[in-house]
Structures are given as structure tokens and as C-alpha cells.
Design a protein around this motif. Sequence first.
Motif, PDB file in Angstrom:
ATOM      1  N   GLN A   1     -32.901 -66.273 -93.573  1.00 17.50           N
ATOM      2  CA  GLN A   1     -32.562 -66.867 -95.124  1.00 17.50           C
ATOM      3  C   GLN A   1     -30.856 -66.668 -95.089  1.00 17.50           C
ATOM      4  N   SER A   2     -30.255 -65.924 -94.602  1.00 14.45           N
ATOM      5  CA  SER A   2     -28.833 -65.527 -94.826  1.00 14.45           C
ATOM      6  C   SER A   2     -28.130 -66.729 -94.076  1.00 14.45           C
ATOM      7  N   LEU A   3     -28.616 -67.113 -93.060  1.00 16.13           N
ATOM      8  CA  LEU A   3     -27.839 -68.210 -92.155  1.00 16.13           C
ATOM      9  C   LEU A   3     -28.054 -69.510 -92.965  1.00 16.13           C
ATOM     10  N   HIS A   4     -29.412 -69.832 -93.640  1.00 16.31           N
ATOM     11  CA  HIS A   4     -29.573 -71.009 -94.453  1.00 16.31           C
ATOM     12  C   HIS A   4     -28.796 -70.920 -95.712  1.00 16.31           C
ATOM     13  N   ALA A   5     -28.217 -69.889 -95.975  1.00 13.87           N
ATOM     14  CA  ALA A   5     -27.329 -69.763 -97.361  1.00 13.87           C
ATOM     15  C   ALA A   5     -26.129 -70.149 -97.096  1.00 13.87           C
ATOM     16  N   VAL A   6     -25.663 -70.374 -96.012  1.00 12.00           N
ATOM     17  CA  VAL A   6     -24.085 -70.744 -95.444  1.00 12.00           C
ATOM     18  C   VAL A   6     -24.119 -72.126 -94.535  1.00 12.00           C
ATOM     19  N   PHE A   7     -25.202 -72.256 -93.802  1.00 16.34           N
ATOM     20  CA  PHE A   7     -25.064 -73.589 -92.922  1.00 16.34           C
ATOM     21  C   PHE A   7     -26.162 -74.374 -93.398  1.00 16.34           C
ATOM     22  N   THR A   8     -25.932 -75.673 -92.676  1.00 17.76           N
ATOM     23  CA  THR A   8     -26.942 -76.693 -92.734  1.00 17.76           C
ATOM     24  C   THR A   8     -26.910 -77.788 -91.679  1.00 17.76           C
ATOM     25  N   VAL A   9     -27.709 -78.503 -91.313  1.00 20.76           N
ATOM     26  CA  VAL A   9     -27.475 -79.628 -90.398  1.00 20.76           C
ATOM     27  C   VAL A   9     -27.742 -80.998 -91.033  1.00 20.76           C
TER      28      VAL A   9
END
Length: 303
Positions: free
Chosen positions: A186-194
Amino acid sequence: MSKRPEIAGHESASAGFSLVAVLVFMLIVSATVVPFAVTAKTRLMIANNEVEQERLSLLAEGLGNVVASELTGGSGTKTFPLDSTPAACRSGAFSFDVRVQDHGGLIDLNAADDHLLALGFASLGFEQQTSQALAEAAMRFRDNAKLFAGQPRPRSSVGPPEDKQAPFESVSELQEFSALASVPLQSLHAVFTVNSKRGTISADHAPNRLRAVLASGTSASVVQAAADASAYTVDVVVRRDGSGITGEAGFIIEKSPTNPTAFSRVSRSPVTAAAALPAVVGATGCEVLFGTEAAQILRGWNS
């Protein structure tokens, strides 16, 4: 004629023995039946809770589609904050929590430069040196080997065991990096995207934690005005008052390149557990969030 004392005593003893035998039998039956009854009741309660959770999850899924349609149709961009700030409403015994994230406010793992990637890792709490090392490891992971031909390639202590040498297909691939393995998805998805396909980030649509890091530095890749969004994350949580039961749905959508009002789901998103979400103050009417028709359906759901 009265019975002889020895006969009366014998009958009294027999009656007492019978009573004790009946009581013992009842205790044995109770000891056998009660656990089965308790187990059956517990299983029934669990089954009812599972059915209710599935019911609420289906409702969350349907409302997520309503929100996605509003976003691609244009009205949703005025209704919902696009930086994961929650919006909420109530209908009868149910409350609804909606979070929308414009992917223009996230850092694209395949398009961002090393400086912007480093800012993203810094927002996760890493120090500057580690953030820069992670940024370089991410670029090596995604980029073709020809870009680094003839350059020494020591294995990064924070990076993955092997470089993919192809674009990131999912944010979850970051968990292959040794330094990021324990960071919640969840934390990674709150910063990065593809999904944004841009080398820039719109600071006004970035989540609060990421926005604070972007404001602390300067980069030509950080812009203030939001460009037209091409992808969104939509998260919906449904709660029934007093039950502790929730239904959740989360997915990433992209606008159709041929139909400006259509969308397609490209992947699921990891919805934050409802228990970890703060209570939303100042819930509005559900007509505001979901439209009149959906609000009428929700009122019928309560009846």
C-alpha cells in the motif's frame, strides 16, 4: 397396612439411585451435546458474517464502478479530491469511504529520472544516500542493458537479485529490491505508478506525504498544474454500523484512448485495511458522491 421399615428403606435407596443415574445421564448428554451446539452456533455466526462481508464487498465493487464512470465522464474530478484525501457519505446504517488518486500525482517507475525516483524513495523514509542508490537500482532494473554497455555493474546492496532490463509491469516488483521487501505494498502504491507514462509529477495531486518531500527540493520534473489524467486508483470501503464488518474494493482504471467517457480496469490495488483508516469527519449525502440513482439504490439496500 404400612410397609416394613427394611422394605421402605430399600425402595428409598432405589429411588435415590435412579435419581442419581438420571442426573449422571443428563450430565453426560449435556457434555456431549452442548459443545456441538456451541460449535454449530459459532459456525453459523461466522457464515453469516462471511455472507455479509461478501455482500458489502459486492456493493463496494459496484460503487467503485460508479466512481470510475464519474471520473472518466468528467464530473468526478470535481466531486472527489484526486490526491487520496477521503470523501465519505452515509445512507441508513451504512457508511461509505471513497479515495481517488490521480496517477499524474504519482511517480512513474518507467518514465521518471533518477532525481524524481530518489524523491519518491525519500518519501518512504529512506535517507538521501539510500534513496539515490534505490533510484539508480530502479533505473538499472528497468532499462535495457545497452544503456550500460561497457560500464561496471556492481551489485547494489539495496537492489534486486537480478535486473529485469525491461520496463516495470507493476509497482509490486519493487518488493524484489532488498531494501524494499518489507515496505507494505500500500505504501509503494501511494508513491509510485506504472500507469501515468510521464516523466513529470503534478505536485497538487500528490498524496500529502509525497507532496511534502516534493516541496523540499527543486526539480524540473515536478510541476504544479495537473495535466489531464489518464489513470486513477479508486478505493471504496463500506461499513455497517455496529457490526465491525466491512466490504472493500480497489482497482486502477485507465481512460479509453478511443472513447473519452469509457474506462478499463488494468489491475487491482491493495486497499488499506478498513481498521487502519481514520474516521472521516463531515460525511456528505450519498447523492453528492454517487449521484441520485445510486443513492436511491442505497436507500433500498437499507430497507
